[in-house]
Design an enzyme around this catalytic site. Structure first.
Site, PDB file in Angstrom:
ATOM      1  N   HIS A  85      -2.966   8.881  -3.892  1.00 47.38           N
ATOM      2  CA  HIS A  85      -3.318   7.537  -3.402  1.00 47.38           C
ATOM      3  C   HIS A  85      -2.166   6.988  -2.563  1.00 47.38           C
ATOM      4  O   HIS A  85      -1.142   6.593  -3.085  1.00 47.38           O
ATOM      5  CB  HIS A  85      -3.607   6.617  -4.596  1.00 47.38           C
ATOM      6  CG  HIS A  85      -4.435   5.418  -4.230  1.00 47.38           C
ATOM      7  ND1 HIS A  85      -4.574   4.975  -2.925  1.00 47.38           N
ATOM      8  CD2 HIS A  85      -5.165   4.564  -4.992  1.00 47.38           C
ATOM      9  CE1 HIS A  85      -5.362   3.907  -2.916  1.00 47.38           C
ATOM     10  NE2 HIS A  85      -5.737   3.638  -4.150  1.00 47.38           N
TER      11      HIS A  85
ATOM     12  N   HIS B  95      -4.272   1.254   0.236  1.00 52.04           N
ATOM     13  CA  HIS B  95      -4.626   0.012  -0.465  1.00 52.04           C
ATOM     14  C   HIS B  95      -3.419  -0.790  -0.944  1.00 52.04           C
ATOM     15  O   HIS B  95      -3.523  -1.531  -1.921  1.00 52.04           O
ATOM     16  CB  HIS B  95      -5.552   0.306  -1.660  1.00 52.04           C
ATOM     17  CG  HIS B  95      -6.826   0.998  -1.284  1.00 52.04           C
ATOM     18  ND1 HIS B  95      -7.786   1.327  -2.187  1.00 52.04           N
ATOM     19  CD2 HIS B  95      -7.285   1.419  -0.087  1.00 52.04           C
ATOM     20  CE1 HIS B  95      -8.799   1.936  -1.576  1.00 52.04           C
ATOM     21  NE2 HIS B  95      -8.508   1.997  -0.293  1.00 52.04           N
TER      22      HIS B  95
ATOM     23  N   TYR C 296      -0.598   0.217  -2.346  1.00 54.60           N
ATOM     24  CA  TYR C 296       0.167   0.717  -3.500  1.00 54.60           C
ATOM     25  C   TYR C 296       1.450   1.408  -3.013  1.00 54.60           C
ATOM     26  O   TYR C 296       1.771   1.350  -1.828  1.00 54.60           O
ATOM     27  CB  TYR C 296      -0.725   1.625  -4.368  1.00 54.60           C
ATOM     28  CG  TYR C 296      -1.866   0.824  -4.979  1.00 54.60           C
ATOM     29  CD1 TYR C 296      -1.605  -0.154  -5.936  1.00 54.60           C
ATOM     30  CD2 TYR C 296      -3.179   0.985  -4.548  1.00 54.60           C
ATOM     31  CE1 TYR C 296      -2.634  -0.924  -6.471  1.00 54.60           C
ATOM     32  CE2 TYR C 296      -4.210   0.221  -5.082  1.00 54.60           C
ATOM     33  CZ  TYR C 296      -3.926  -0.734  -6.041  1.00 54.60           C
ATOM     34  OH  TYR C 296      -4.931  -1.503  -6.557  1.00 54.60           O
TER      35      TYR C 296
HETATM   36  C1  LIG Z   1     -14.723  -1.172  -9.230  1.00 55.19           C
HETATM   37  C2  LIG Z   1     -13.948  -0.522  -8.116  1.00 55.19           C
HETATM   38  C3  LIG Z   1     -12.768   0.138  -8.416  1.00 55.19           C
HETATM   39  C4  LIG Z   1     -12.049   0.786  -7.395  1.00 55.19           C
HETATM   40  N1  LIG Z   1     -10.926   1.504  -7.723  1.00 55.19           N
HETATM   41  C5  LIG Z   1     -10.329   2.278  -6.789  1.00 55.19           C
HETATM   42  C6  LIG Z   1      -9.295   3.192  -7.148  1.00 55.19           C
HETATM   43  O1  LIG Z   1      -8.922   3.359  -8.322  1.00 55.19           O
HETATM   44  N2  LIG Z   1      -8.731   3.926  -6.159  1.00 55.19           N
HETATM   45  C7  LIG Z   1      -9.127   3.818  -4.855  1.00 55.19           C
HETATM   46  O2  LIG Z   1      -8.583   4.498  -3.991  1.00 55.19           O
HETATM   47  N3  LIG Z   1     -10.126   2.977  -4.501  1.00 55.19           N
HETATM   48  C8  LIG Z   1     -10.738   2.232  -5.430  1.00 55.19           C
HETATM   49  N4  LIG Z   1     -11.802   1.445  -5.079  1.00 55.19           N
HETATM   50  C9  LIG Z   1     -12.313   1.486  -3.683  1.00 55.19           C
HETATM   51  C10 LIG Z   1     -13.467   2.499  -3.568  1.00 55.19           C
HETATM   52  O3  LIG Z   1     -13.023   3.821  -3.751  1.00 55.19           O
HETATM   53  C11 LIG Z   1     -14.159   2.414  -2.198  1.00 55.19           C
HETATM   54  O4  LIG Z   1     -13.232   2.787  -1.209  1.00 55.19           O
HETATM   55  C12 LIG Z   1     -14.697   1.023  -1.902  1.00 55.19           C
HETATM   56  O5  LIG Z   1     -15.441   0.524  -3.004  1.00 55.19           O
HETATM   57  C13 LIG Z   1     -15.583   1.018  -0.647  1.00 55.19           C
HETATM   58  O6  LIG Z   1     -16.670   1.882  -0.819  1.00 55.19           O
HETATM   59  P1  LIG Z   1     -18.147   1.306  -1.199  1.00 55.19           P
HETATM   60  O7  LIG Z   1     -18.424   0.216  -0.202  1.00 55.19           O
HETATM   61  O8  LIG Z   1     -19.037   2.501  -1.021  1.00 55.19           O
HETATM   62  O9  LIG Z   1     -18.081   0.783  -2.592  1.00 55.19           O
HETATM   63  C14 LIG Z   1     -12.516   0.748  -6.058  1.00 55.19           C
HETATM   64  C15 LIG Z   1     -13.688   0.045  -5.770  1.00 55.19           C
HETATM   65  C16 LIG Z   1     -14.409  -0.568  -6.773  1.00 55.19           C
HETATM   66  C17 LIG Z   1     -15.696  -1.263  -6.423  1.00 55.19           C
END
Ligand SMILES: Cc1cc2nc3c(=O)[nH]c(=O)nc-3n(C[C@H](O)[C@H](O)[C@H](O)COP(=O)(O)O)c2cc1C
Length: 346
Positions: free
Chosen positions: A174, A177, A179
């Protein structure tokens, strides 16, 4: 013309039964000791059974000092690896591949989550705002000393070792975002004046050195990076000097032998953010690109057809629909994710 339902083969990922990827989603359902539980196993197994091609796990913490969230899983001990092995076995039984997302939160944390240890970053400046995990302001970090950076590599290397003991097909580092690694890439945060700060070359150094070590030990078929040059972060947010950053970083990663990248935008609109970055990255990157964010099937297929994406991620839609693949195949409507769904694993 290939669609998301067609299989995918690359020398680095092997054979995937389709191009649908479950993206990393933190759920907060690990045990008090940060172990993976049977409920987590069932959650991933359901999605594998339904036919997802590749699962990327929720962010998994690489060291006790890297945490920043409630009840997230950790992976740096044999005991933790043993529990994750049950998940990888269950997922593999359904011919789905699974990568572990390895995570160091850096300053997006508080010493409440690091056993009282001061949190670390590229900077001494805290992140702005309130941490929803403990309803306190984000903690004040300590800028890592130059000679401490290799310690961070050791943490990722050890965690990756455990991930492979646990049977994962690969690891996703990762680097997005906001981090730890992103805290070095981003000139609005990185205020260092050593060889890890200042110029683009210096800010990218931590990402490149870490990738080099991982590739050397584990090989290009095992290492995937998640980067988010343009994303949602309290509004739309882009790395400063975006084009120069993209040109330098992705060319250097290519030279190192990296072959798998996942370009994300957190919860932003794909076409306004990572979709735009991917159009620039594709000019430099002939290899696998994973990306997406709530794309319609038609948009996902056209990103594949036009050669921008090889594999397409969905997060919330797969969280809300354990039978996501079946619904796509049968043209059934998808459930929309609700807040309540965040609180349960099903
Ligand atoms: C509940 C939740 C938890 C997430 N946790 C992470 C994470 O641990 N690591 C990460 O890289 N992105 C995380 N994301 C981002 C998702 O991987 C994804 O990039 C984002 O939701 C956009 O995709 P979507 O529109 O299809 O949901 C999280 C998103 C959601 C909704």
């Amino acid at each position: 013309m290939n669609t998301i339902l067609d299989n995918y083969h690359s020398p680095f990922l092997g054979q995937l039964k389709n191009r649908i990827v479950m993206s990393a989603m933190t759920r907060g359902f690990a045990s008090e000791k940060h172990l993976c539980t049977h409920d987590i196993l069932e959650y991933y197994e359901r999605r594998a059974k339904d036919g997802i091609g590749l699962i990327i796990t929720e962010g998994i913490i690489i060291h006790p000092s890297a945490d920043g969230y409630n009840r997230v899983p950790h992976l740096y001990t044999n005991e933790q690896a043993k529990e994750w092995k049950k998940v990888t076995d269950a997922v593999h039984n359904h011919n789905t591949k699974i990568f572990a997302q390895l995570w160091h939160c850096g300053r997006i944390s508080h010493s409440d989550f690091t056993n009282g240890e001061t949190i670390v970053s590229s900077t001494n400046k805290p992140a702005e705002g309130i941490n929803r995990q403990n309803n306190k302001p984000f903690g004040t970090p300590r800028a890592l000393k130059t000679d401490e950076i290799p310690m961070i590599y050791d943490m990722f290397m050890n965690s990756a070792d455990k991930a492979f003991d646990a049977g994962f097909d690969g690891v996703e580092i990762h680097m997005g975002h906001g981090y730890l690694i992103d805290q070095f890439l981003d000139s609005r945060i990185n205020d260092r004046n050593d060889k890890y700060g200042g110029s683009i070359e210096n800010r990218c150094r931590i990402a490149l050195e870490l990738t080099e070590q991982l590739l050397k030990k584990f090989g290009p078929n095992k290492i995937l990076l998640r980067l988010s040059p343009s994303r949602m972060m309290g509004g739309l947010y882009e790395w400063p000097e975006l084009d120069d950053m993209i040109n330098y970083l992705f060319s250097e990663l290519e030279k190192l032998g990296l072959r798998l990248i996942d370009i994300s935008c957190a919860n932003a609109d794909y076409h306004q953010t990572s979709g735009k970055s991917i159009r620039k990255i594709r000019k430099l990157w002939k290899h696998t690109i994973i990306g997406g964010a709530s794309l319609s099937v038609a948009s996902a297929n056209s990103e594949i057809r036009d050669g921008y994406l090889d594999l397409v991620t969905w997060g919330r839609a797969i969280l809300a629909n354990p039978d996501f693949v079946t619904k796509l195949k049968e043209l059934k409507p998808l459930q929309t994710m609700t807040d309540e769904m965040r609180t349960i694993l099903y």
